[in-house]
Design an enzyme around this catalytic site. Structure first.
Site, short mmCIF file in Angstrom:
data_model
loop_
_atom_site.label_atom_id
_atom_site.label_comp_id
_atom_site.label_asym_id
_atom_site.label_seq_id
_atom_site.Cartn_x
_atom_site.Cartn_y
_atom_site.Cartn_z
N ARG A 36 0.83 -1.22 0.00
CA ARG A 36 0.00 0.00 0.00
C ARG A 36 0.85 1.26 0.00
O ARG A 36 0.47 2.28 -0.59
CB ARG A 36 -0.93 0.01 1.21
CG ARG A 36 -2.04 -0.99 1.05
CD ARG A 36 -2.90 -1.01 2.28
NE ARG A 36 -4.05 -1.86 2.07
CZ ARG A 36 -4.70 -2.48 3.05
NH1 ARG A 36 -4.33 -2.32 4.30
NH2 ARG A 36 -5.73 -3.23 2.78
N LYS A 199 -19.67 -17.15 0.62
CA LYS A 199 -21.11 -16.95 0.79
C LYS A 199 -21.79 -16.26 -0.38
O LYS A 199 -21.29 -15.26 -0.89
CB LYS A 199 -21.36 -16.13 2.05
CG LYS A 199 -21.01 -16.90 3.29
CD LYS A 199 -21.47 -16.17 4.51
CE LYS A 199 -21.44 -17.09 5.73
NZ LYS A 199 -21.83 -16.36 6.94
N GLY A 355 -9.79 -9.40 -1.42
CA GLY A 355 -8.72 -9.96 -0.61
C GLY A 355 -8.22 -11.35 -1.00
O GLY A 355 -7.04 -11.54 -1.29
N GLY A 378 -12.87 -4.11 0.08
CA GLY A 378 -14.26 -3.66 0.25
C GLY A 378 -14.66 -2.61 -0.76
O GLY A 378 -15.77 -2.62 -1.29
#
Ligand code: AMP
Length: 398
Positions: A36, A199, A355, A378
């Site tokens: 990052r 999920k 991720g 996200g």
């Protein structure tokens, strides 16, 4: 798009929101992964080269109650100095008088890093007066923190109110937006999205939004079993979300109406327990015996998915095809990663984000053979859902 190159930085202080939320060793505070930080260097260097100065602000971790040594950005200053090849100044409070004294007299060519913004609760609350105070640190506001672009925090969105005519995206934000747009709105067809992970519930909105954007959707990972069960298959003890069965059928119906091809696994590797050393075998996806669970896609599925990938010109991948963290169930995920590499070689545009798929690509050392790897987990997922991210909106707004 309002980019760095549209602004004159000569004799100006750029206040750059970066994402220096890097993983630190718990005892030595050594940086475990500086990706990052390196991603933000081009924007910082550009302002310096243009004759301006730079005030950097970021968060680090999730401090609960005010200042906390564990989360001090002081731990990264030396490394940042090394990356920039010059001494970076640091101030131990982002809105103290000392901080304002330093930023207001910062000579051109110098860099000042402010202490962790989240030492103030006001940051995450998106507090207006905190944002106004922060705004005093610069003449021009630059947002280069894609990782937090989905948050309406003081430094990521609210602060832009104080720079109506002097704000822009940094190079990293620009690249992230351009590359995601290449899939969502400017992609060469056929466009294929590969969605995996645990999920269905966490990916439903993405699948729904992608339905208007892509030609085919490959569904793998644990979430595939909810679709297989909804279609009447026997899935044994595989991961299932009972409350999503209806939704899964709805998705398949909508896909038919919209002429989007949905590809589900046809076979899988099953295990008698959730363990790397479990007994395993390969079966058809809809004939999993009781108490066995599907933990990876198998040969026939890999071939089917690979053919679809190789037919596509634009490919997006989010979410692993199996429990890739365990060696025994990583073959499917690795195979899909290699298909993407193959497709990239044949001039397809490939984008990997989120991720776990990014860690899979890094684990197999394939990052440099993919067209673009998103840095924002996200933020990227919300972008794919069709949500206008607050950090992006704030810059675009007049
Ligand atoms: P997500 O965060 O939704 O992208 O999910 C990533 C997680 O899904 C990883 O930790 C995988 O181990 C897990 N996963 C993938 N396939 C399966 C599966 N068949 N059964 C259980 N978990 C899975």
């Amino acid at each position: 798009m309002k980019t760095l190159k549209t602004i004159d930085f000569k004799n100006k202080r750029a206040l750059i929101r970066v994402d220096f939320n890097v993983p630190l060793d718990k005892t030595t505070y050594e940086i475990n992964d500086d990706t990052r930080m390196r991603a933000a260097i081009p924007s910082i260097q550009y302002v310096i080269d243009q004759g301006g100065s730079v005030v950097l602000m970021s968060h680090l971790g999730r401090p609960k109650e005010g200042p906390d040594e564990k989360y001090s950005l002081n731990h990264i200053v030396d490394h940042l100095s090394k990356l920039m090849n010059k001494k970076v100044l640091f101030v131990e409070d982002c809105i103290s008088q000392k901080a304002f004294d330093l930023s207001s007299s910062l000579p051109n060519g110098e860099i000042l890093l402010l202490e962790n913004l989240r030492f103030y609760k006001e940051e995450e609350k998106g507090d207006l007066s905190f944002a106004e105070k922060l705004s005093k640190h610069g003449d021009i506001y630059v947002n280069d923190a894609f990782g937090t672009a989905h948050r309406a925090h003081a430094s990521t969105a609210i602060i832009a109110n104080y720079f109506p005519n002097n704000k822009c995206f940094g190079f990293l934000m620009e690249a992230e937006i351009e590359n995601i747009e290449k899939v969502l709105n400017n992609g060469e067809k056929p466009i294929c999205a590969i969605i995996g992970g645990a999920k269905v519930s966490s990916k439903i909105s993405i699948i729904e939004h992608l339905m208007d954007k892509v030609n085919s959707i490959i569904i793998g990972g644990g979430m595939a079993f909810t679709f297989i069960k909804a279609k009447g298959g026997e899935v044994g003890a595989s991961l299932i979300e009972e409350d999503q069965l209806h939704k899964a059928l709805q998705i398949l119906e909508i896909a038919k109406e919209k002429n989007v091809k949905i590809l589900l696994p046809i076979d899988c590797v099953i295990a008698d327990r959730f363990d790397n050393n479990a007994s395993k075998k390969t079966v058809d996806i809809n004939q999993i015996p009781n108490s066995w669970m599907g933990l990876d896609i198998s040969e026939k599925t890999i071939k089917l998915f690979n053919e679809e990938i190789m037919k596509s010109k634009t490919i997006l991948w989010n979410g692993p095809m199996g429990v890739f963290e365990m060696d025994s169930f990583s073959f499917g995920t690795k195979s899909i990663a290699l298909s993407l590499v193959e497709a990239t070689k044949k001039e397809a545009f490939t984008l990997v984000g989120g991720g776990d798929s990014v860690s899979a690509i890094n684990q197999y050392n394939l990052a440099d053979q993919i067209s673009y790897i998103s840095t924002g987990g996200g933020a990227m997922l919300e972008y794919l859902e069709g949500i206008e991210l607050p950090g992006i909106k704030a810059i675009n707004q007049k």
